[in-house]
Write an enzyme that holds these catalytic residues in place. Structure first.
Site, PDB file in Angstrom:
ATOM      1  N   ARG A  56       0.672  -1.051   0.091  1.00 45.34           N
ATOM      2  CA  ARG A  56       0.019  -0.020   0.263  1.00 45.34           C
ATOM      3  C   ARG A  56       0.815   1.172  -0.186  1.00 45.34           C
ATOM      4  NH1 ARG A  56      -2.186   0.506   4.893  1.00 45.34           N
ATOM      5  NH2 ARG A  56      -1.113   2.500   5.306  1.00 45.34           N
ATOM      6  N   ASP A 182      -2.451  16.739 -17.224  1.00 40.86           N
ATOM      7  CA  ASP A 182      -3.102  15.414 -17.567  1.00 40.86           C
ATOM      8  C   ASP A 182      -2.556  15.332 -19.091  1.00 40.86           C
ATOM      9  OD1 ASP A 182      -4.395  13.285 -18.399  1.00 40.86           O
ATOM     10  OD2 ASP A 182      -6.255  13.512 -17.120  1.00 40.86           O
ATOM     11  N   LYS A 207      -5.122   3.771 -20.317  1.00 39.96           N
ATOM     12  CA  LYS A 207      -5.144   4.076 -21.730  1.00 39.96           C
ATOM     13  C   LYS A 207      -3.862   3.764 -22.632  1.00 39.96           C
ATOM     14  CE  LYS A 207      -8.722   5.836 -20.017  1.00 39.96           C
ATOM     15  NZ  LYS A 207      -9.050   7.265 -19.795  1.00 39.96           N
TER      16      LYS A 207
HETATM   17  C1  LIG Z   1      -9.568   7.940 -18.687  1.00 37.70           C
HETATM   18  C2  LIG Z   1      -9.091   9.387 -18.099  1.00 37.70           C
HETATM   19  C3  LIG Z   1      -8.737   9.702 -17.069  1.00 37.70           C
HETATM   20  C4  LIG Z   1      -9.568   8.858 -15.987  1.00 37.70           C
HETATM   21  O1  LIG Z   1      -8.727   7.493 -15.976  1.00 37.70           O
HETATM   22  P1  LIG Z   1      -8.887   6.319 -14.961  1.00 37.70           P
HETATM   23  O2  LIG Z   1      -7.713   5.414 -15.018  1.00 37.70           O
HETATM   24  O3  LIG Z   1     -10.230   5.779 -15.861  1.00 37.70           O
HETATM   25  O4  LIG Z   1      -9.228   6.574 -13.578  1.00 37.70           O
HETATM   26  C5  LIG Z   1      -8.107  10.843 -16.650  1.00 37.70           C
HETATM   27  N1  LIG Z   1      -7.889  11.783 -17.632  1.00 37.70           N
HETATM   28  C6  LIG Z   1      -8.168  11.369 -18.916  1.00 37.70           C
HETATM   29  C7  LIG Z   1      -7.641  12.556 -20.100  1.00 37.70           C
HETATM   30  C8  LIG Z   1      -8.640  10.231 -19.493  1.00 37.70           C
HETATM   31  O5  LIG Z   1      -8.755   9.890 -20.533  1.00 37.70           O
END
Ligand SMILES: *Cc1c(COP(=O)(O)O)cnc(C)c1O
Length: 394
Positions: A56, A182, A207
């Site tokens: 953790r 992000d 992704k």
């Molecule tokens: C999918 C996504 C997220 C969230 O990610 P998870 O792994 O589903 O929690 C955040 N930002 C973007 C741009 C995304 O495409």
């Protein structure tokens, strides 16, 4: 200087993706790393004053290895994998902002991030101002004495806007604020955060980093100090990445640069192809000259990626008929995997808002989001052509 930096300076991303940040090995080591599927580790005796090892805490060997690898790919000092992209985003913001603090963010955001910023953080006493990301003056005007970070998504979901990060990086530097980005849609291959003045970069590793639609994970990279802070919150809030998922993520990274090349190539080719189909009203792809941010994208991105928006002339009915006619691509949320996935933001990420609000955000009712995979591009064109025909014949 740590190994990640050494790797970044000496090695190609393709090499780092395969061998990691330092690539050290000894005779008899397994070529593929073992999965250390253990919650805890021997230790903790009276003479043991080292760090307590516990999964953790984010210091399981698989977590450490994959965190260092992503950091090296980004050209950042340190990296921490966590249980999802949203865990990475929320832990990062919570580590930088406390009750009474303020965040300035681009208004082009992933749906859950938007809800976090608009509803959840304000409930906890953290205010967020959403600004138009391509107006640097708006960012400056939104600053308050209690502002703690600037937040940007690049490219943005699903409109693929690519706001210029350079004026924001300058503003952040000038104001002594961290720029948090992000960069899920770009991946470290198409956008190197460390070379662009970004202080903290976040990925939904679900992704492109994972790349095979078989895991949920997030990664955050930044300075060692920053990552130590976030690791502190990981221990308290607890969204650690399971060792097996960390291992799968590491496996995905071995082909990341190669996969991104294919996504970039298929993305551009299909964007160009869609433009010539008579049923199509608009194609949204940063690699096309008519995209509003094409010039910025061509400068700051190394590739335009595999995400594509297609608007059909026939509106919602045509879009629904189109997705019903697919045989190679398929209808599913999420993105960034080897397989082509298609979704209708009207029914998924942007379901909660009105048609007028969606149109205002650049998502008219005929909007189809395509995550272009690595299938043969001619097979994809044939599939999309047949789906357009089926949609037309009702
Ligand atoms: C999918 C996504 C997220 C969230 O990610 P998870 O792994 O589903 O929690 C955040 N930002 C973007 C741009 C995304 O495409």
């Amino acid at each position: 200087m740590n190994d990640a930096r050494r790797g970044q300076e000496l090695l190609d991303q393709a090499t780092v993706g395969i061998h990691g940040a330092n690539g050290r090995r000894s005779e008899g080591d397994p070529v593929a790393p073992p999965i250390v599927q253990s919650a805890t580790f021997f230790g903790g005796g009276p003479g043991d004053d080292g760090e307590l090892l516990y999964t953790r805490h984010g210091n399981n060997p698989n977590q450490l290895q994959v965190g260092a690898k992503v950091a090296a790919l980004e050209g950042m000092e340190a990296g921490l994998p966590v249980a999802s992209g949203m865990a990475a985003i929320s832990l990062t913001v919570l580590s930088l902002a406390r009750t009474g603090d303020h965040v300035v963010s681009s208004r082009f955001l992933y749906g859950a991030t938007r809800t976090l910023f608009e509803q959840e953080l304000p409930r906890r006493g953290i205010q967020v101002s959403l600004v138009d990301p391509d107006k640097p003056r708006d960012w400056r005007n939104a600053l308050r004495p209690e502002t703690r970070l600037l937040y940007l998504e690049l490219p943005a979901n699903p409109t693929l806007r690519v706001p210029d990060p350079r004026p924001l990086a300058s503003l952040a530097l000038e104001e002594g604020l961290p720029l948090v980005m992000d960069s899920t849609f770009a991946s470290p291959v198409n956008f190197r955060a460390g070379e662009n003045g970004v202080d903290v970069v976040i990925h939904s590793a679900t992704k492109y980093l994972g790349g095979h639609s078989d895991l949920v994970a997030g990664v955050v990279c930044g300075s060692s100090d920053m990552i130590r802070e976030i690791r502190g919150l990981l221990k308290l809030y607890g969204p650690a990445l399971d060792p097996h998922a960390a291992w799968l993520l590491d496996r995905g990274l071995r082909t990341l640069p190669l996969r991104m090349e294919g996504h970039n190539r298929n993305g551009l080719e299909l964007a160009t192809w869609f433009r010539d189909q008579s049923e199509v009203e608009q194609v949204i792809y940063p690699g096309l000259p008519d995209h509003p941010d094409h010039e910025v994208a061509a400068t700051v991105l190394k590739g335009f990626g595999g995400m594509l928006g297609v608007v059909l002339k026939g509106g919602a009915a045509a879009a629904e008929a189109f997705v019903g006619g697919l045989r190679v691509a398929s209808l599913a949320p999420s993105l960034g995997g080897v397989e082509t996935l298609v979704s209708l933001p009207r029914l998924t990420s942007h379901r909660g808002i009105s048609a007028a609000q969606r149109a205002d955000q650049g998502i008219p009712d005929g909007f189809i989001r395509i995550s272009v995979g690595l299938e043969g591009v001619q097979d994809l064109k044939d599939d999309f052509r047949l789906a357009l025909d089926r949609a037309a014949s009702g």
